[in-house]
Design a protein around this motif. Structure first.
Motif, PDB file in Angstrom:
ATOM      1  N   VAL A  20       0.833  -1.202   0.000  1.00 31.42           N
ATOM      2  CA  VAL A  20       0.000   0.000   0.000  1.00 31.42           C
ATOM      3  C   VAL A  20       0.870   1.255   0.000  1.00 31.42           C
ATOM      4  N   PHE A  21       1.836   1.327   0.926  1.00 32.28           N
ATOM      5  CA  PHE A  21       2.646   2.537   1.046  1.00 32.28           C
ATOM      6  C   PHE A  21       3.622   2.696  -0.115  1.00 32.28           C
ATOM      7  N   VAL A  22       4.183   1.585  -0.584  1.00 33.38           N
ATOM      8  CA  VAL A  22       5.104   1.664  -1.716  1.00 33.38           C
ATOM      9  C   VAL A  22       4.333   1.927  -3.011  1.00 33.38           C
ATOM     10  N   LEU A 106      -0.888  13.321  14.947  1.00 30.93           N
ATOM     11  CA  LEU A 106       0.263  14.004  14.371  1.00 30.93           C
ATOM     12  C   LEU A 106       0.937  13.112  13.332  1.00 30.93           C
ATOM     13  N   SER A 107       1.047  11.830  13.646  1.00 29.85           N
ATOM     14  CA  SER A 107       1.619  10.873  12.701  1.00 29.85           C
ATOM     15  C   SER A 107       0.792  10.809  11.425  1.00 29.85           C
ATOM     16  N   PHE A 108      -0.517  10.691  11.566  1.00 31.12           N
ATOM     17  CA  PHE A 108      -1.407  10.618  10.406  1.00 31.12           C
ATOM     18  C   PHE A 108      -1.309  11.886   9.567  1.00 31.12           C
ATOM     19  N   ALA A 109      -1.298  13.049  10.232  1.00 34.18           N
ATOM     20  CA  ALA A 109      -1.245  14.320   9.513  1.00 34.18           C
ATOM     21  C   ALA A 109       0.072  14.462   8.752  1.00 34.18           C
ATOM     22  N   THR A 110       1.168  13.994   9.338  1.00 34.00           N
ATOM     23  CA  THR A 110       2.476  14.094   8.687  1.00 34.00           C
ATOM     24  C   THR A 110       2.544  13.191   7.462  1.00 34.00           C
ATOM     25  N   VAL A 111       2.053  11.959   7.608  1.00 31.00           N
ATOM     26  CA  VAL A 111       2.035  11.037   6.471  1.00 31.00           C
ATOM     27  C   VAL A 111       1.140  11.579   5.356  1.00 31.00           C
ATOM     28  N   LEU A 112      -0.036  12.064   5.724  1.00 31.20           N
ATOM     29  CA  LEU A 112      -0.955  12.614   4.727  1.00 31.20           C
ATOM     30  C   LEU A 112      -0.338  13.813   4.019  1.00 31.20           C
ATOM     31  N   ALA A 113       0.319  14.687   4.775  1.00 32.54           N
ATOM     32  CA  ALA A 113       0.974  15.853   4.163  1.00 32.54           C
ATOM     33  C   ALA A 113       2.040  15.405   3.174  1.00 32.54           C
ATOM     34  N   GLY A 114       2.758  14.336   3.508  1.00 35.52           N
ATOM     35  CA  GLY A 114       3.776  13.822   2.601  1.00 35.52           C
ATOM     36  C   GLY A 114       3.183  13.330   1.295  1.00 35.52           C
ATOM     37  N   PHE A 115       2.109  12.570   1.374  1.00 34.81           N
ATOM     38  CA  PHE A 115       1.481  12.061   0.156  1.00 34.81           C
ATOM     39  C   PHE A 115       0.873  13.186  -0.684  1.00 34.81           C
ATOM     40  N   VAL A 116       0.248  14.157  -0.026  1.00 38.80           N
ATOM     41  CA  VAL A 116      -0.326  15.289  -0.764  1.00 38.80           C
ATOM     42  C   VAL A 116       0.767  16.082  -1.468  1.00 38.80           C
ATOM     43  N   LEU A 117       1.868  16.338  -0.762  1.00 41.18           N
ATOM     44  CA  LEU A 117       2.981  17.064  -1.361  1.00 41.18           C
ATOM     45  C   LEU A 117       3.582  16.289  -2.526  1.00 41.18           C
ATOM     46  N   ALA A 152      10.406  12.014   2.834  1.00 45.50           N
ATOM     47  CA  ALA A 152      10.923  12.135   4.190  1.00 45.50           C
ATOM     48  C   ALA A 152       9.786  12.343   5.194  1.00 45.50           C
ATOM     49  N   LEU A 153       8.777  13.130   4.823  1.00 45.71           N
ATOM     50  CA  LEU A 153       7.628  13.348   5.709  1.00 45.71           C
ATOM     51  C   LEU A 153       6.865  12.051   5.955  1.00 45.71           C
ATOM     52  N   ILE A 154       6.684  11.257   4.925  1.00 46.65           N
ATOM     53  CA  ILE A 154       5.978   9.978   5.080  1.00 46.65           C
ATOM     54  C   ILE A 154       6.723   9.072   6.052  1.00 46.65           C
ATOM     55  N   MET A 155       8.035   8.968   5.874  1.00 55.33           N
ATOM     56  CA  MET A 155       8.830   8.117   6.756  1.00 55.33           C
ATOM     57  C   MET A 155       8.838   8.645   8.187  1.00 55.33           C
ATOM     58  N   LEU A 156       8.975   9.958   8.342  1.00 60.03           N
ATOM     59  CA  LEU A 156       8.962  10.545   9.681  1.00 60.03           C
ATOM     60  C   LEU A 156       7.616  10.333  10.356  1.00 60.03           C
ATOM     61  N   GLY A 157       6.526  10.514   9.616  1.00 57.53           N
ATOM     62  CA  GLY A 157       5.200  10.317  10.189  1.00 57.53           C
ATOM     63  C   GLY A 157       4.990   8.895  10.678  1.00 57.53           C
ATOM     64  N   LEU A 171      17.070   6.175   9.124  1.00 59.22           N
ATOM     65  CA  LEU A 171      16.516   7.400   8.541  1.00 59.22           C
ATOM     66  C   LEU A 171      17.577   8.481   8.318  1.00 59.22           C
ATOM     67  N   PRO A 172      18.463   8.778   9.282  1.00 59.32           N
ATOM     68  CA  PRO A 172      19.494   9.796   9.003  1.00 59.32           C
ATOM     69  C   PRO A 172      20.365   9.443   7.799  1.00 59.32           C
ATOM     70  N   LEU A 173      20.657   8.158   7.613  1.00 61.52           N
ATOM     71  CA  LEU A 173      21.460   7.735   6.461  1.00 61.52           C
ATOM     72  C   LEU A 173      20.708   7.976   5.158  1.00 61.52           C
ATOM     73  N   LEU A 174      19.397   7.704   5.173  1.00 61.28           N
ATOM     74  CA  LEU A 174      18.587   7.942   3.984  1.00 61.28           C
ATOM     75  C   LEU A 174      18.510   9.427   3.659  1.00 61.28           C
ATOM     76  N   LEU A 175      18.350  10.252   4.682  1.00 57.28           N
ATOM     77  CA  LEU A 175      18.276  11.692   4.457  1.00 57.28           C
ATOM     78  C   LEU A 175      19.599  12.220   3.912  1.00 57.28           C
ATOM     79  N   ALA A 176      20.714  11.687   4.418  1.00 55.35           N
ATOM     80  CA  ALA A 176      22.022  12.097   3.888  1.00 55.35           C
ATOM     81  C   ALA A 176      22.168  11.679   2.427  1.00 55.35           C
ATOM     82  N   MET A 177      21.654  10.495   2.092  1.00 56.84           N
ATOM     83  CA  MET A 177      21.702  10.044   0.706  1.00 56.84           C
ATOM     84  C   MET A 177      20.847  10.943  -0.181  1.00 56.84           C
ATOM     85  N   TYR A 178      19.662  11.335   0.300  1.00 52.68           N
ATOM     86  CA  TYR A 178      18.798  12.226  -0.466  1.00 52.68           C
ATOM     87  C   TYR A 178      19.479  13.568  -0.705  1.00 52.68           C
TER      88      TYR A 178
END
Length: 220
Positions: A20-22, A106-117, A152-157, A171-178
């Motif tokens: 679903v998420f992927v 807060l988790s739901f809102a962050t994930v939703l914001a990530g998908f909308v963005l 990043a927002l989806i993963m953080l949420g 996560l920090p390693l992924l953000l550094a890669m991004y």
């Protein structure tokens, strides 16, 4: 189940949630280049690792079982409740419901914001690529790499609700890669669009929107 409680070993849920998420992210990210696949592959690996522990094998709970058992009374550390780590730690104080607490919303809102963005960014980028011009409208007016920020927002949420040791450390390693991939992408855009890209980059922050509406300054 296998000595770790009935809340785990649910590999069908691991597969379902990962798909679903992927799949939903793929429908908007639509990777085409090798860089795109690196970005999306890192996100997909993170999602699979997260749900493999949430519903599959509770590695974090096994590693911290002794420490948690001394601090959380009468809790099934390998059951459903233990998936919600922050609520578990606060259990003896306020007994929050992990499904209705503020952190869950807060988790739901962050994930939703990530998908909308992600969806908004893809629409603008797709149109700009068809017209062979710099993407500078929609979310690209505020930041240069909204798709990276969206993932990043989806993963953080998800981590706000289901923190696990592998994903928290990864996560920090992924953000550094991004960050490295974003810089590499900007070099290519400079070669492709020249002054148009340099003017846009000079006015637009890379990842974090300016606190004020004035984008006429460098963000770095």
């Amino acid at each position: 189940m296998n000595g770790v409680g009935d809340g785990h070993g649910l590999w069908s849920l691991v597969l379902l949630n990962t798909c679903v998420f992927v799949g939903f992210a793929y429908s908007f990210f639509k990777p085409t280049t090798s860089r795109d696949w690196k970005v999306f592959g890192a996100y997909s690996t993170f999602i699979a690792a997260l749900f493999a522990e949430v519903y599959g094998y509770p590695l974090t709970m096994l590693l911290f079982h002794g420490w948690l058992a001394a601090r959380v009374e009468d809790a099934d550390l390998f059951g459903h409740e233990a998936r919600h780590f922050w609520s578990l730690l606060m259990r003896n104080h306020s007994n929050p419901d992990p499904h209705t607490g503020a952190l869950r919303f807060l988790s739901f809102a962050t994930v939703l914001a990530g998908f909308v963005l992600l969806a908004m960014a893809w629409h603008v980028l797709h149109l700009a690529q068809r017209r062979d011009r710099v993407a500078a409208t929609g979310p690209y007016r505020s930041i240069r790499h909204p798709q990276y920020v969206a993932l990043a927002l989806i993963m953080l949420g998800l981590l706000l609700h289901w923190p696990t040791l592998p994903t928290l450390s990864g996560l920090p390693l992924l953000l550094a890669m991004y960050l490295r991939l974003a810089i590499s992408e900007e070099r290519e855009l400079t070669r492709e669009f020249g002054e148009a890209w340099r003017d846009y980059a000079a006015m637009t922050p890379r990842f974090i929107p300016a606190l004020r509406g004035d984008h006429r300054r460098h963000a770095e």
